[in-house]
Design a protein around this motif. Structure first.
Motif, PDB file in Angstrom:
ATOM      1  N   ILE A   1       0.915  -1.072   0.011  1.00  0.00           N
ATOM      2  CA  ILE A   1      -0.107   0.082   0.114  1.00  0.00           C
ATOM      3  C   ILE A   1       0.896   1.364   0.048  1.00  0.00           C
ATOM      4  O   ILE A   1       0.349   2.226  -0.438  1.00  0.00           O
ATOM      5  N   ALA A   2       2.248   1.333   0.514  1.00  0.00           N
ATOM      6  CA  ALA A   2       2.966   2.488   0.668  1.00  0.00           C
ATOM      7  C   ALA A   2       3.179   3.161  -0.756  1.00  0.00           C
ATOM      8  O   ALA A   2       2.891   4.376  -0.644  1.00  0.00           O
ATOM      9  N   PRO A   3       3.131   2.687  -1.651  1.00  0.00           N
ATOM     10  CA  PRO A   3       3.441   3.319  -3.194  1.00  0.00           C
ATOM     11  C   PRO A   3       2.123   4.189  -3.407  1.00  0.00           C
ATOM     12  O   PRO A   3       2.210   4.986  -3.986  1.00  0.00           O
ATOM     13  N   GLY A   4       1.143   3.328  -3.167  1.00  0.00           N
ATOM     14  CA  GLY A   4      -0.198   4.086  -3.732  1.00  0.00           C
ATOM     15  C   GLY A   4      -0.479   5.356  -2.458  1.00  0.00           C
ATOM     16  O   GLY A   4      -1.025   6.090  -3.313  1.00  0.00           O
ATOM     17  N   LEU A   5      -0.070   5.363  -1.601  1.00  0.00           N
ATOM     18  CA  LEU A   5      -0.242   6.361  -0.689  1.00  0.00           C
ATOM     19  C   LEU A   5       0.682   7.479  -1.174  1.00  0.00           C
ATOM     20  O   LEU A   5       0.316   8.536  -0.565  1.00  0.00           O
ATOM     21  N   VAL A   6       1.691   6.977  -1.435  1.00  0.00           N
ATOM     22  CA  VAL A   6       2.446   8.142  -2.102  1.00  0.00           C
ATOM     23  C   VAL A   6       1.855   8.823  -3.210  1.00  0.00           C
ATOM     24  O   VAL A   6       1.522  10.177  -3.289  1.00  0.00           O
TER      25      VAL A   6
ATOM     26  N   GLY B   1       4.437  14.611  -1.778  1.00  0.00           N
ATOM     27  CA  GLY B   1       4.963  13.277  -2.297  1.00  0.00           C
ATOM     28  C   GLY B   1       6.194  12.757  -1.509  1.00  0.00           C
ATOM     29  O   GLY B   1       6.358  11.730  -1.085  1.00  0.00           O
ATOM     30  N   GLY B   2       7.103  13.827  -1.788  1.00  0.00           N
ATOM     31  CA  GLY B   2       8.124  13.606  -1.237  1.00  0.00           C
ATOM     32  C   GLY B   2       8.379  13.630   0.229  1.00  0.00           C
ATOM     33  O   GLY B   2       9.182  12.751   0.798  1.00  0.00           O
ATOM     34  N   ALA B   3       7.479  14.593   0.714  1.00  0.00           N
ATOM     35  CA  ALA B   3       7.500  14.454   2.296  1.00  0.00           C
ATOM     36  C   ALA B   3       6.956  13.231   2.868  1.00  0.00           C
ATOM     37  O   ALA B   3       7.610  12.542   3.861  1.00  0.00           O
ATOM     38  N   PHE B   4       6.086  12.530   2.195  1.00  0.00           N
ATOM     39  CA  PHE B   4       5.516  11.148   2.374  1.00  0.00           C
ATOM     40  C   PHE B   4       6.675  10.247   2.460  1.00  0.00           C
ATOM     41  O   PHE B   4       6.898   9.330   3.167  1.00  0.00           O
TER      42      PHE B   4
END
Length: 257
Positions: free
Chosen positions: A64-69, A124-127
């Motif tokens: 799920i991490a890339p999708g949340l980016v 997105g970078g901060a995430f």
């Protein structure tokens, strides 16, 4: 021809105006919109992940991490180009002041598009920075993520500006979020694979911009699949290029004609 009225120097000047204001408010702005994907990462990644087998060969939190980016980028670009843009245009009258100066309506729309992409890339970078200690990214292709963040941000900035410049009443922005963004949030493959859904749902999902943003981030950050990343990026470039002229034309019609 609308493009003939565009000055890159003037659009850059408008971008700098937004950047100067953002520097004074970025702490509050960042917390407001990228913290939600972080909550999803922790709550669902560690909570639901305890009850799930590996998904597509990886731990659930890694899935799920890339999708949340991608979701963080979408939120960043959309908030800037809907609510913020409408306020600047109809309440603060920033646009009227800008076109009274040497800027054209097209300069403002282009500067706003680039600023929306910039702000989305920052979100997105901060995430990604926050998620790195969780060990959820596994590919060196992730070094290309800044370019992907800007590309996805520009796509959602163009979409948001097109809708905002088109509507006449601010209340319509709620429909944009409810009828356009929410279905994408649910059916773009962020939280579960799409391959076991009915065929018509998969076809509908393929038409959703967020679906390809998720595929792009997953290919770069987890799978390390440059072919899949190129395919997703091509879809995003074609859509963004095809729609890019719309907000420029709509804003000229709104402010000048």
């Amino acid at each position: 021809m609308t493009v003939a009225h565009v000055s890159l120097g003037h659009a850059w000047g408008y971008w700098l105006r937004n950047w100067a204001i953002f520097k004074h408010t970025y702490r509050l702005s960042l917390l407001a919109w990228f913290i939600e994907p972080v909550i999803y990462l922790v709550a669902m990644g560690f909570g639901l992940g305890e009850y799930l087998e590996r998904v597509q060969g990886v731990e659930y939190i890694d899935f799920i991490a890339p999708g949340l980016v991608a979701l963080s980028v979408m939120y960043g670009a959309t908030f800037e180009t809907t609510w913020n843009t409408y306020f600047k245009m109809e309440r603060a009258r920033i646009y009227d002041a800008a076109v009274s100066a040497p800027l054209s309506a097209e300069d403002v729309a282009l500067g706003e598009s680039l600023w929306g992409a910039t702000r989305a890339a920052i979100y997105g970078g901060a995430f990604i920075v926050i998620a790195l200690p969780f060990g959820v990214f596994h590919s060196w292709w992730g070094l290309a993520a800044p370019v992907a963040l800007a590309l996805v941000g520009l796509m959602f900035a163009v979409l948001g500006l097109t809708f905002t410049y088109w509507i006449s009443v601010v209340d319509y922005l709620s429909y944009y979020w409810t009828l356009f963004l929410t279905p994408m949030f649910m059916f773009s493959g962020i939280f579960f694979p799409l391959d076991r859904l009915p065929g018509w749902v998969q076809a509908l999902s393929w038409c959703m911009p967020l679906r390809h943003a998720v595929d792009l981030m997953r290919a770069l950050l987890v799978d390390g699949d440059p072919g899949a990343a190129a395919g997703a990026a091509a879809w995003i470039i074609v859509l963004t290029g095809g729609l890019f002229i719309l907000p420029l034309n709509l804003l000229r019609r709104r402010l000048v004609q």
